[in-house]
Design an enzyme around this catalytic site. Structure first.
Site, PDB file in Angstrom:
ATOM      1  CG  ASP A   1      13.321  88.191   2.749  1.00  0.00           C
ATOM      2  OD1 ASP A   1      12.601  88.617   3.673  1.00  0.00           O
ATOM      3  OD2 ASP A   1      13.791  87.022   2.738  1.00  0.00           O
TER       4      ASP A   1
ATOM      5  CG  ASP B   1      16.559  85.203   2.883  1.00  0.00           C
ATOM      6  OD1 ASP B   1      16.459  85.693   4.027  1.00  0.00           O
ATOM      7  OD2 ASP B   1      15.588  84.997   2.128  1.00  0.00           O
TER       8      ASP B   1
ATOM      9  CG  HIS C   1      13.249  80.629   9.664  1.00  0.00           C
ATOM     10  ND1 HIS C   1      12.384  80.068  10.576  1.00  0.00           N
ATOM     11  CD2 HIS C   1      13.755  81.735  10.257  1.00  0.00           C
ATOM     12  CE1 HIS C   1      12.359  80.803  11.677  1.00  0.00           C
ATOM     13  NE2 HIS C   1      13.184  81.809  11.518  1.00  0.00           N
ATOM     14  CG  ASP C   2      14.932  81.778   4.296  1.00  0.00           C
ATOM     15  OD1 ASP C   2      15.421  82.923   4.329  1.00  0.00           O
ATOM     16  OD2 ASP C   2      13.729  81.545   4.533  1.00  0.00           O
TER      17      ASP C   2
HETATM   18  O1  RIB Z   1       9.665  83.986   9.149  1.00  0.00           O
HETATM   19  C1  RIB Z   1      10.970  83.700   8.710  1.00  0.00           C
HETATM   20  C2  RIB Z   1      11.170  84.169   7.306  1.00  0.00           C
HETATM   21  O2  RIB Z   1      11.047  85.600   7.255  1.00  0.00           O
HETATM   22  C3  RIB Z   1      12.577  83.865   6.765  1.00  0.00           C
HETATM   23  O3  RIB Z   1      12.505  83.673   5.386  1.00  0.00           O
HETATM   24  C4  RIB Z   1      13.340  85.131   7.065  1.00  0.00           C
HETATM   25  O4  RIB Z   1      14.442  85.323   6.175  1.00  0.00           O
HETATM   26  C5  RIB Z   1      12.281  86.167   6.812  1.00  0.00           C
HETATM   27  O5  RIB Z   1      12.242  86.406   5.419  1.00  0.00           O
HETATM   28 CA    CA Z   2      13.904  85.046   3.931  1.00  0.00          CA
END
Ligand code: RIB
Ligand code: CA
Length: 333
Positions: free
Chosen positions: A11, A16, A259-260
């Site tokens: 997303d 990402d 995160h990703d």
């Molecule tokens: O909570 C973090 C996640 O939510 C990550 O993947 C960020 O891109 C959103 O999609």
């Molecule tokens: Ca994401």
């Protein structure tokens, strides 16, 4: 080791984008077969355009982008499903600060997503026709995979492993109980985690991804690349640092969880994760704890284990891995 075939589901989304870039720059390790898009950080039209922009930035126009679900499976059942996470604010200079801009600061894409095929259908045809098992990297809400699996459960026979970004035990963000990707489509997450007893499924939850961050120092190093990839990565890192400082201050100041990207770093070197346990994980669907990931770490639990839960990250290792990979862009032909 032969190249692993990957399917991304994103997303896009600032983190990402960096995750996808790191996989595309790891050409000796991965072959990215396609990138599916879903609504999450932004509407699927935006996440698709943003993904196309990243594909063009990396000159990987041969890799298909396949548009997916614009809505969760079961949306807005009750008031608890309205996200109350503050997604943007205004800083002292009047600048809008958010985790994810509506459109990434890259040229508008010239390429288009695949026509006349939905991501869920593409998953099914690609997986069922693949001789080699494929690794799925799912970094947004899990709607597309859930649709594909419910439609054709036999796709599991063609999946090597699934790595998702989502969930949390002591860390949340969307609500006091939930993480964004799970909260956005809890039913899809429930369906996706259920396959973890049949194929290896690893969950990069916030407890680990809040330790998977970049800093202003990393942004400066990326800017020294003097190329569009380094500049973009530096800008996204700096904007995420500002967003976290203002919207979700963590234990440390001036850090940007990516995160990703932890999903990709884990696939490249699992030792980047310092604590991982194979446990039973449920997803709460509806009610005040909607989207919560319930991790059963009772030693005597009889529940069927379904998820390799990642609790913590070697932050220095993560930083060095991600920045070093992005520095490979200097050799991009
Ligand atoms: O909570 C973090 C996640 O939510 C990550 O993947 C960020 O891109 C959103 O999609
Ligand atoms: Ca994401």
């Amino acid at each position: 080791m032969a190249k692993r075939k990957l399917i991304f589901d994103v997303d896009t989304g600032s983190d990402d984008a960096l995750a996808l870039m790191s996989a595309l720059l790891s050409e000796n390790e991965f072959e990215v077969l396609g990138v599916c898009t879903v609504s999450g950080n932004r509407d699927v039209d935006n996440t698709t355009e943003n993904t196309l922009r990243v594909i063009e930035l990396l000159h990987k126009e041969h890799i298909p982008v396949i548009k997916g679900a614009s809505r969760p499976l079961i949306a807005k059942l009750d008031y608890t499903r309205h996200i109350n996470q503050q997604l943007e604010t205004v800083d002292e200079n009047g600048e809008i600060i958010s985790y994810h801009a509506e459109y990434l600061p890259l040229p508008a894409a010239k390429i288009k997503p695949l026509e006349k095929v939905h991501a869920a259908s593409w998953y099914i045809q690609t997986l069922l026709n693949s001789e080699e098992k494929i690794t799925l990297v799912l970094t947004g809400p899990l709607t597309n995979f859930a649709l594909a699996y419910r439609t054709a459960p036999e796709i599991l026979d063609h999946i090597a492993e699934i790595v998702i970004m989502g969930g949390g035990k002591n860390q949340t963000n969307s609500t006091s109980a939930s993480e964004f990707n799970i909260f956005f489509d809890p039913e899809a997450a429930f369906i996706t985690l259920s396959v973890g007893s049949k194929v290896p499924l690893t969950m990069m939850m916030l407890d680990a991804t809040h330790q998977a961050y970049l800093t202003y120092e990393d942004a400066a190093r990326l800017r020294k690349l003097n190329n569009a990839i380094g500049e973009f990565a530096a800008v996204e890192t700096e904007s995420r640092i500002k967003a976290y400082n203002l919207l979700q201050p963590l234990g440390k100041k001036d850090i940007a969880p990516i995160h990703d990207a932890l999903c990709v770093m884990y696939l490249l070197d699992p030792t980047v994760i310092t604590k991982k346990e194979f446990l039973h994980v449920d997803v709460v669907c509806g009610g005040i704890a909607n989207g919560q990931t319930l991790i059963d770490n009772r030693r005597a639990s009889q529940a069927i284990k379904n998820v390799h839960v990642c609790y913590s990250t070697d932050s220095d290792k993560f930083r060095e891995m991600l920045v070093s990979i992005l520095e490979k862009s200097n050799y991009l032909h």
